[in-house]
Design a protein around this motif. Structure first.
Motif, mmCIF file in Angstrom:
data_model
loop_
_atom_site.group_PDB
_atom_site.id
_atom_site.type_symbol
_atom_site.label_atom_id
_atom_site.label_comp_id
_atom_site.label_asym_id
_atom_site.label_seq_id
_atom_site.Cartn_x
_atom_site.Cartn_y
_atom_site.Cartn_z
ATOM 1 N N ILE A 266 26.078 14.977 46.043
ATOM 2 C CA ILE A 266 25.583 15.999 47.159
ATOM 3 C C ILE A 266 25.392 17.138 45.972
ATOM 4 C CG2 ILE A 266 27.893 17.183 47.835
ATOM 5 C CD1 ILE A 266 26.164 17.387 50.678
ATOM 6 N N ALA A 267 24.124 17.716 46.467
ATOM 7 C CA ALA A 267 23.754 19.056 45.523
ATOM 8 C C ALA A 267 22.496 19.684 46.557
ATOM 9 C CB ALA A 267 23.172 18.533 44.155
ATOM 10 N N GLU A 268 22.371 20.855 45.908
ATOM 11 C CA GLU A 268 21.138 21.624 46.166
ATOM 12 C C GLU A 268 19.960 21.491 45.185
ATOM 13 O OE1 GLU A 268 22.254 23.796 42.669
ATOM 14 O OE2 GLU A 268 23.449 22.842 44.276
ATOM 15 N N THR A 269 18.687 21.955 45.655
ATOM 16 C CA THR A 269 17.623 21.939 44.433
ATOM 17 C C THR A 269 16.490 22.833 45.201
ATOM 18 O OG1 THR A 269 16.336 20.672 43.184
ATOM 19 C CG2 THR A 269 16.305 20.209 45.563
ATOM 20 N N GLY A 270 15.870 23.554 44.188
ATOM 21 C CA GLY A 270 15.067 24.585 44.404
ATOM 22 C C GLY A 270 13.767 24.048 44.168
ATOM 23 N N ALA A 271 13.402 23.696 42.701
ATOM 24 C CA ALA A 271 12.130 23.122 42.465
ATOM 25 C C ALA A 271 12.086 21.712 42.339
ATOM 26 C CB ALA A 271 11.845 23.638 40.834
ATOM 27 N N GLY A 272 13.235 21.174 42.617
ATOM 28 C CA GLY A 272 13.286 19.483 42.933
ATOM 29 C C GLY A 272 13.472 19.105 41.606
ATOM 30 N N GLN A 273 13.682 19.651 40.405
ATOM 31 C CA GLN A 273 13.978 19.063 39.161
ATOM 32 C C GLN A 273 15.565 18.546 39.292
ATOM 33 O OE1 GLN A 273 10.674 18.702 38.333
ATOM 34 N NE2 GLN A 273 11.974 18.037 36.403
ATOM 35 N N HIS A 274 16.272 19.423 39.762
ATOM 36 C CA HIS A 274 17.858 18.984 39.773
ATOM 37 C C HIS A 274 17.810 17.879 40.781
ATOM 38 C CE1 HIS A 274 22.068 18.983 39.976
ATOM 39 N NE2 HIS A 274 22.057 19.544 41.184
ATOM 40 N N ASP B 50 10.736 25.582 49.757
ATOM 41 C CA ASP B 50 10.573 24.620 48.640
ATOM 42 C C ASP B 50 10.047 23.449 48.822
ATOM 43 O OD1 ASP B 50 11.409 26.909 47.291
ATOM 44 O OD2 ASP B 50 13.642 26.328 47.295
ATOM 45 N N ILE B 51 10.354 22.751 49.933
ATOM 46 C CA ILE B 51 10.038 21.221 50.142
ATOM 47 C C ILE B 51 8.536 21.426 50.315
ATOM 48 C CG2 ILE B 51 9.799 19.709 52.078
ATOM 49 C CD1 ILE B 51 12.727 19.863 52.604
ATOM 50 N N ALA B 52 8.073 22.589 51.018
ATOM 51 C CA ALA B 52 6.249 22.428 51.149
ATOM 52 C C ALA B 52 5.763 22.776 49.713
ATOM 53 C CB ALA B 52 5.876 23.724 51.850
ATOM 54 N N LYS B 53 6.275 23.458 48.906
ATOM 55 C CA LYS B 53 5.977 23.829 47.541
ATOM 56 C C LYS B 53 6.174 22.628 46.547
ATOM 57 C CE LYS B 53 6.843 27.848 45.675
ATOM 58 N NZ LYS B 53 7.610 29.048 45.283
ATOM 59 N N GLN B 54 6.908 21.920 46.746
ATOM 60 C CA GLN B 54 7.404 20.829 45.532
ATOM 61 C C GLN B 54 7.423 19.492 46.319
ATOM 62 O OE1 GLN B 54 7.362 21.747 42.775
ATOM 63 N NE2 GLN B 54 7.778 23.907 43.006
ATOM 64 N N HIS B 55 6.476 19.164 46.952
ATOM 65 C CA HIS B 55 6.297 17.738 47.606
ATOM 66 C C HIS B 55 6.372 16.645 46.797
ATOM 67 C CE1 HIS B 55 5.358 15.055 50.743
ATOM 68 N NE2 HIS B 55 4.315 14.540 50.114
ATOM 69 N N PRO B 56 5.649 16.549 45.468
ATOM 70 C CA PRO B 56 5.810 15.326 44.950
ATOM 71 C C PRO B 56 7.364 15.295 44.345
ATOM 72 C CG PRO B 56 4.149 16.937 44.135
ATOM 73 C CD PRO B 56 4.756 17.562 45.156
ATOM 74 N N GLY C 107 17.744 31.171 57.430
ATOM 75 C CA GLY C 107 17.634 32.219 56.517
ATOM 76 C C GLY C 107 16.256 32.168 55.915
ATOM 77 N N GLY C 108 16.328 32.381 54.356
ATOM 78 C CA GLY C 108 15.098 32.407 53.748
ATOM 79 C C GLY C 108 14.510 31.142 53.248
ATOM 80 N N LYS C 109 15.253 30.102 53.752
ATOM 81 C CA LYS C 109 14.509 28.784 53.588
ATOM 82 C C LYS C 109 14.423 28.274 52.118
ATOM 83 C CE LYS C 109 12.319 28.753 57.982
ATOM 84 N NZ LYS C 109 11.166 28.585 58.757
ATOM 85 N N THR C 110 15.244 28.885 51.148
ATOM 86 C CA THR C 110 14.901 28.660 49.819
ATOM 87 C C THR C 110 16.335 28.112 49.091
ATOM 88 O OG1 THR C 110 15.308 30.931 49.293
ATOM 89 C CG2 THR C 110 13.024 30.084 49.321
ATOM 90 N N LEU C 111 16.402 28.396 47.929
ATOM 91 C CA LEU C 111 17.619 27.944 47.172
ATOM 92 C C LEU C 111 19.025 28.412 47.478
ATOM 93 C CD1 LEU C 111 18.526 26.229 44.595
ATOM 94 C CD2 LEU C 111 17.955 28.087 43.310
#
Length: 401
Positions: free
Chosen positions: A115-123, A146-152, A170-174
């Motif tokens: 289980i993990a977090e991701t921001g840009a999706g690379q992790h 981030d889901i909207a920005k990094q859909h691929p 919250g801020g809905k980010t990382l």
């Protein structure tokens, strides 16, 4: 594995000077201690290391290239610019280096789900890939923005079999993604292994992730000595949590002749609140189980942050980075969204290499620095990821959408 032999390493409690440690609620003390003990054993197990090194070579494709960017060098004038091509790794970024290590460790511990977090999706992509490879389930928490920005990358994670959990708080980010994933892990630490995506969090994660990423710097050191016959004058890498930077920096920390620069996001400018410049404007505090520098409000709560690059959109930083700044060993600067996009375009057009927006922050500092250095100076910049994930977002931005 921790050691006290170097001022740049953590002590046995995971402190880098005044930063680090494990500030945990009682119910997480034992699960995190279990991870620390398992990693200590694995780090000294030749078979574990052999398996990891084999996967890095035969699956990831290491060593990654150290590429002389001749066109960029000529365009900027001044120093000779080399790029450590982590973008050429399987999954397209440096993240796979530590994800394989964490997946192997989780398997060794008998865990069922990463289980993990991701921001840009690379992790997230790298961890889902590692989970598929070793036969574990995978659950990735990701901020809705981030889901909207990094859909691929969301599609890639799901194709790899991962469960992607949108975080709407919250801020809905990382930062919120980390909070969400930590909450699920805390509810079932027997089955879950928390695979933190950077050199952040409670001990042993800052040291463990650094150790897994240190292959980047070891390779770069050997490669530049072979190519140029000497060490570089300057290292440059982007810093959010700070894993790609620590991966490059670690092998050079004892080389005082090498200037080391970490580059964080100034976002829309340091005079407002739309940035993530933790090293520049943060103050000591506790975040996600570690004492480090944090962007925080008057009540001591983490501030909302912004960066065009989702992978470095974080209100904290790895505690080793905070320590290295305090020691004066590493310099930390910031560049704006606008400067990062300009660097993104410049490398794409000069070298035919499309960089991640995270990496573009490091490149923006190279653009500033290289012309001021003599022509025999050498810069190594860590190209931590490729920009496939960012092209639509950048195109829309350039069109003013």
């Amino acid at each position: 594995m921790t050691t006290t032999l170097s001022p740049y390493r953590a002590d046995e409690a995971g402190f880098f000077g005044e930063f680090g440690g494990a500030a945990l609620p009682p119910f997480l003390v034992e699960p995190i201690a279990e991870v620390a003990a398992a990693y200590e054993q694995a780090s000294q197990d030749p078979e574990f290391q052999r398996q990891l090194q084999s996967l890095l070579a035969k699956y990831v494709g290491r060593p990654s290239l150290l590429y002389f960017a001749e066109n960029l060098t000529n365009a900027l004038g001044g120093a000779r610019i080399y790029l450590k091509r982590e973008d050429l790794n399987h999954t397209g970024a440096h993240k796979i280096n530590h994800c394989l290590g964490e997946a192997l460790l989780a398997k060794r511990m008998g865990k069922k789900t990463l289980i993990a977090e991701t921001g840009a999706g690379q992790h997230g992509v790298a961890l889902a890939t590692a989970a598929a490879l070793v036969g574990l389930k995978c659950e990735i928490h990701m901020g809705a923005i981030d889901i909207a920005k990094q859909h691929p990358n969301v599609v890639r994670m799901e194709l790899l079999g991962a469960k992607v959990v949108p975080v709407e708080e919250g801020g809905k980010t990382l930062k919120e993604a980390v909070d969400s994933a930590f909450g699920v892990f805390a509810s079932n630490p027997e089955d879950y292994f928390f695979a933190i995506g950077s050199v952040v969090g409670p001990h042993p994660y800052p040291s463990m992730v650094r150790d897994f990423q240190s292959v980047v710097g070891r390779e770069a050191r050997a490669q530049i000595l072979e190519e140029e016959g000497r060490l570089p004058d300057v290292l440059v890498a982007a810093v959010g949590g700070g894993s790609n930077a620590m991966g490059l920096f670690d092998a050079f920390l004892e080389d005082e002749s090498v200037r080391i620069i970490g580059v964080e996001p100034a976002g829309e400018g340091l005079d407002g609140d739309r940035h993530a410049a933790t090293m520049t404007l943060g103050t000591p505090g506790v975040l996600h189980g570690m004492r480090t520098k944090v962007l925080q409000d008057a009540d001591g709560e983490p501030s909302a942050v912004h960066s065009i690059a989702s992978g470095i959109d974080y209100p904290g930083v790895g505690p080793q980075h905070a320590h290295l700044e305090q020691l004066g060993r590493v310099e930390y600067v910031s560049v704006t969204d606008e400067e990062a996009v300009a660097a993104f375009q410049l490398l794409t057009r000069q070298e035919g290499i499309i960089p991640a927006l995270e990496s573009s922050h490091a490149l923006a500092e190279v653009v500033k620095l290289a012309p001021s250095l003599p022509s025999d100076a050498i810069i190594i910049a860590n190209l931590s990821g490729r920009g496939d994930k960012d092209v639509d977002f950048v195109a829309d931005r350039l069109r003013g959408i």
